[in-house]
Design a protein around this motif. Structure first.
Motif, short mmCIF file in Angstrom:
data_model
loop_
_atom_site.label_atom_id
_atom_site.label_comp_id
_atom_site.label_asym_id
_atom_site.label_seq_id
_atom_site.Cartn_x
_atom_site.Cartn_y
_atom_site.Cartn_z
N SER A 68 0.83 -1.20 0.00
CA SER A 68 0.00 0.00 0.00
C SER A 68 0.86 1.25 0.00
O SER A 68 0.57 2.22 -0.72
N VAL A 71 2.29 1.66 -3.48
CA VAL A 71 1.29 2.19 -4.41
C VAL A 71 1.14 3.70 -4.21
O VAL A 71 1.06 4.46 -5.19
N SER A 209 2.70 0.60 -10.83
CA SER A 209 1.57 0.78 -9.93
C SER A 209 0.56 -0.35 -10.11
O SER A 209 0.02 -0.89 -9.13
N LYS A 210 0.33 -0.75 -11.35
CA LYS A 210 -0.60 -1.85 -11.63
C LYS A 210 -0.08 -3.16 -11.05
O LYS A 210 -0.85 -3.96 -10.50
N ASP A 213 -0.73 -3.10 -7.35
CA ASP A 213 -2.17 -3.30 -7.10
C ASP A 213 -2.56 -4.77 -7.27
O ASP A 213 -3.30 -5.33 -6.46
#
Length: 274
Positions: A68, A71, A209-210, A213
């Motif tokens: 987290s 991200v 970032s993907k 996630d």
């Protein structure tokens, strides 16, 4: 043989009553805790496995926290990159307008002032794009790593994108400007390259970032699966235990009556002396 010293019937009835009481106590414990394996005494092997898996689930919470944070760092960096891209587009607009040879000096100087102001804003934007002490777009941090598994042996690495003026991505230098239509026109190629490079850098950050996630989603599902497995090992079947409780309570009452009858059996010996 009748004996007043040894009442075998009472001894057997008491043993059965004690066994029933023990089973009743275990059943009540399972119903109150919801667990068929609440301690190592219940089932040492199952308890050990469950405790190990509980530790894994707890460790995965730390992994999710790390992912987290990663991200958030990348998202802040992407926001900064998007702002830089927008400002480079504005700079190109100013330079293109200033390259018009029909423009008077006063108007070109106004465009130059706007150009210099926007160019300076790029550096300010990058320097303030920090989350949790990490900045991936001003050259401060080359990369960050986020935890990927419960034992910390694997990480997901995100590479920083240095968007500083005069760098490999934004080739526009911190002192680049224009005074004439010719010098303004000369900046257009540099600005085009910078805009293209920033777009590519943003694409790389978006991919990172993907990935973070996706892995965080996987870790959440993994936690759910492990928690379900722990439940299969140690959770009690409350419907079954409830039915068993009713049976044991009845059995206990009958055991008490049986013991009472067995204790009274020796009193028949008295009738022999009448």
């Amino acid at each position: 043989m009748s004996s007043i010293n040894t009442n075998v019937g009472a001894m057997v009835a008491l043993q059965n009553l004690n066994r029933t009481s023990s089973e009743l106590s275990s059943t009540q414990s399972r119903i109150s805790t919801g667990l068929k394996v609440a301690s190592a005494k219940d089932d040492g092997a199952a308890y050990a496995i469950a405790q190990s898996q509980r530790a894994t689930v707890s460790s995965l919470d730390a992994v999710k926290d790390s992912l987290s944070r990663g991200v958030s760092v990348v998202d802040v960096s992407m926001s900064a990159g998007e702002s830089v891209s927008d400002m480079l587009t504005q700079l190109k607009e100013k330079a293109l307008a200033a390259s018009d040879t029909s423009l008077d000096t006063t108007s070109r100087e106004a465009l130059k002032a706007d150009f210099d102001s926007i160019r300076g804003q790029i550096t300010k934007t990058l320097s303030n794009s920090t989350f949790n002490g990490v900045n991936l777009v001003d050259g401060t941090n080359a990369e960050i790593g986020a935890l990927a598994n419960a034992d910390g042996s694997s990480t997901i690495t995100v590479t920083g994108e240095d968007l500083s003026l005069g760098g490999a991505v934004v080739t526009l230098a911190s002192d680049d400007s224009f005074d004439t239509a010719t010098s303004a026109n000369a900046l257009l190629s540099t600005l085009d390259d910078s805009i293209s490079n920033v777009s590519a850098a943003l694409a790389r950050l978006g991919t990172s970032s993907k990935a973070l996630d996706n892995h965080m989603t996987f870790v959440g599902k993994l936690q759910d699966s492990i928690t379900s497995g722990i439940g299969n090992l140690v959770d009690a079947d409350l419907a079954k235990e409830s039915a068993k409780l009713q049976a044991l309570q009845t059995k206990q009452q009958l055991g008490v009556q049986a013991l009472s009858i067995a204790n009274q059996s020796t009193s028949t010996v008295l009738s022999l002396f009448r």
